[in-house]
Design an enzyme around this catalytic site. Sequence first.
Site, mmCIF file in Angstrom:
data_model
loop_
_atom_site.group_PDB
_atom_site.id
_atom_site.type_symbol
_atom_site.label_atom_id
_atom_site.label_comp_id
_atom_site.label_asym_id
_atom_site.label_seq_id
_atom_site.Cartn_x
_atom_site.Cartn_y
_atom_site.Cartn_z
ATOM 1 N N CYS A 121 -18.057 -18.467 25.362
ATOM 2 C CA CYS A 121 -17.826 -18.333 23.912
ATOM 3 C C CYS A 121 -16.540 -17.616 23.541
ATOM 4 O O CYS A 121 -15.955 -17.899 22.499
ATOM 5 C CB CYS A 121 -19.026 -17.703 23.225
ATOM 6 S SG CYS A 121 -19.433 -16.053 23.785
ATOM 7 N N LYS A 195 -32.546 -13.389 26.347
ATOM 8 C CA LYS A 195 -31.494 -13.101 25.371
ATOM 9 C C LYS A 195 -31.850 -13.788 24.066
ATOM 10 O O LYS A 195 -31.939 -15.014 23.985
ATOM 11 C CB LYS A 195 -30.150 -13.600 25.891
ATOM 12 C CG LYS A 195 -29.023 -13.390 24.903
ATOM 13 C CD LYS A 195 -27.676 -13.746 25.484
ATOM 14 C CE LYS A 195 -26.589 -13.585 24.441
ATOM 15 N NZ LYS A 195 -25.261 -13.908 24.970
ATOM 16 N N ARG A 205 -19.171 -9.957 18.006
ATOM 17 C CA ARG A 205 -18.412 -11.192 17.770
ATOM 18 C C ARG A 205 -17.058 -10.875 17.150
ATOM 19 O O ARG A 205 -16.105 -11.615 17.332
ATOM 20 C CB ARG A 205 -19.243 -12.180 16.955
ATOM 21 C CG ARG A 205 -20.450 -12.623 17.788
ATOM 22 C CD ARG A 205 -21.376 -13.589 17.084
ATOM 23 N NE ARG A 205 -22.546 -13.842 17.938
ATOM 24 C CZ ARG A 205 -23.617 -14.497 17.550
ATOM 25 N NH1 ARG A 205 -23.686 -14.976 16.333
ATOM 26 N NH2 ARG A 205 -24.625 -14.662 18.389
ATOM 27 N N LYS A 248 -32.228 -8.499 26.022
ATOM 28 C CA LYS A 248 -31.146 -8.234 25.088
ATOM 29 C C LYS A 248 -31.468 -8.837 23.735
ATOM 30 O O LYS A 248 -31.871 -9.986 23.683
ATOM 31 C CB LYS A 248 -29.873 -8.870 25.667
ATOM 32 C CG LYS A 248 -28.675 -8.770 24.800
ATOM 33 C CD LYS A 248 -27.553 -9.516 25.447
ATOM 34 C CE LYS A 248 -26.405 -9.526 24.465
ATOM 35 N NZ LYS A 248 -25.371 -10.400 24.877
ATOM 36 N N SER A 273 -24.159 -4.362 20.333
ATOM 37 C CA SER A 273 -23.174 -3.872 19.359
ATOM 38 C C SER A 273 -23.790 -3.410 18.043
ATOM 39 O O SER A 273 -23.456 -2.338 17.544
ATOM 40 C CB SER A 273 -22.137 -4.970 19.100
ATOM 41 O OG SER A 273 -22.765 -6.169 18.686
ATOM 42 N N TYR A 312 -22.629 0.868 24.722
ATOM 43 C CA TYR A 312 -21.301 1.323 24.287
ATOM 44 C C TYR A 312 -21.269 2.852 24.172
ATOM 45 O O TYR A 312 -20.210 3.434 24.034
ATOM 46 C CB TYR A 312 -20.942 0.655 22.953
ATOM 47 C CG TYR A 312 -20.969 -0.854 23.057
ATOM 48 C CD1 TYR A 312 -19.902 -1.537 23.626
ATOM 49 C CD2 TYR A 312 -22.077 -1.592 22.646
ATOM 50 C CE1 TYR A 312 -19.935 -2.918 23.766
ATOM 51 C CE2 TYR A 312 -22.124 -2.963 22.776
ATOM 52 C CZ TYR A 312 -21.050 -3.620 23.342
ATOM 53 O OH TYR A 312 -21.093 -4.988 23.487
HETATM 54 C C1 PBG Z 1 -21.681 -13.817 24.889
HETATM 55 C C2 PBG Z 1 -22.280 -12.497 24.645
HETATM 56 C C3 PBG Z 1 -22.686 -11.943 23.415
HETATM 57 C C4 PBG Z 1 -23.050 -10.620 23.682
HETATM 58 C C5 PBG Z 1 -22.889 -10.429 25.047
HETATM 59 N N1 PBG Z 1 -22.446 -11.596 25.625
HETATM 60 C C6 PBG Z 1 -22.632 -12.472 22.047
HETATM 61 C C7 PBG Z 1 -23.432 -13.617 21.644
HETATM 62 O O1 PBG Z 1 -24.302 -14.121 22.353
HETATM 63 O O2 PBG Z 1 -23.141 -14.070 20.528
HETATM 64 C C8 PBG Z 1 -23.486 -9.602 22.663
HETATM 65 C C9 PBG Z 1 -23.297 -8.180 23.042
HETATM 66 C C10 PBG Z 1 -23.364 -7.220 21.920
HETATM 67 O O3 PBG Z 1 -23.732 -7.548 20.781
HETATM 68 O O4 PBG Z 1 -23.061 -6.053 22.181
HETATM 69 N N2 PBG Z 1 -22.484 -14.812 25.267
#
Ligand code: PBG
Length: 333
Positions: A121, A195, A205, A248, A273, A312
Amino acid sequence: MFPVIRLRRIRQNEKLRKIVRESSLQINNLVYPLFVAEGKNIKNPVISMPGIYQLSCDNLLKEVEGAIKVGIPAVLLFGIPGQKDESGTQAYSDQGVVQNAVRAIKKNFPDIAVITDVCLCEFTIHGHCGVINSDGEVLNDPTLELLAKIAVSHAYAGADMVAPSAMMDGMVGSIRKALDANSFINIPIMAYSAKYASAFYGPFREAAGSAPRFGNRLGYQMDIANSDEAVRETRLDIEEGADIVMVKPALAYLDIIRRIKELGYPVAAYNVSGEYSMVKAAAMRGWIDERKVIEEILLSIKRAGANIIITYFAKEVAGWIKKDVENVAEGGL
Ligand code: PBG
């Protein structure tokens, strides 16, 4: 008459309270996510994540050095390429931003573990985690090949472990096969097994420049309402060869962490995040006690059953723990 059971007997004694404590935060369980950008002398603040930056490799090395100083055992790398294209070729280029960063970290700091995010991505123009057809649908099987290529290129650069996060079916198996075929039989896989399609990824993002240009990720990430499905997803990843499984986000999914722990594999929880930004935003306004809230959140993730916490807050928290230990050694606390 039975005696009143006095749970408070121990609780009210500060010294005894410590000896019955069931869980604690350990620096050794923390993984610190970092965003590496192409270029030189870059330190772009991520506005929605105060304290977090997009770093070019030179500054990344400084950040890694700081992390090592407080005892962090591992970093998780996300790449921000100079150029994106339809199929994310920079993700598996030998001279890609992540590959170069892995080599630089390994050369300068051979003792810290480097884990790499394996996804498309951040590298595709459309921002989806896989290749898409003309209708904008993400194609599972053609994506598997690319993910395997990314993982192998990270291993060649010297990554200690790869962490596929694209949520494609069969992703772990195809990466395992490709790693083995390239003699990387000892490189483990930390699979983003459960996830969820979560709104908590919003600030990431911005940090990684990876928001999908159209549509959403509901077609491949999990429905937030499901729990049994997380167990099924994780079981499949284990069958395909995952060494560590991940849940996650973390905070809104503590029940899932608890269930996944029962499968008997090391569990990583990603304190994502949005979880970070909420705490920072409230703390900046003086609405909460930042340190206490962070410790309480991370401890809840530990208590739920996570072995590894990706956060983080890692550097901040490791600094606190380190100071506390030093204070004890000096007879304080
Ligand atoms: C990419 C990815 C994402 C995160 C980790 N790897 C974003 C998504 O799936 O849109 C999110 C990590 C975070 O929010 O700290 N595939």
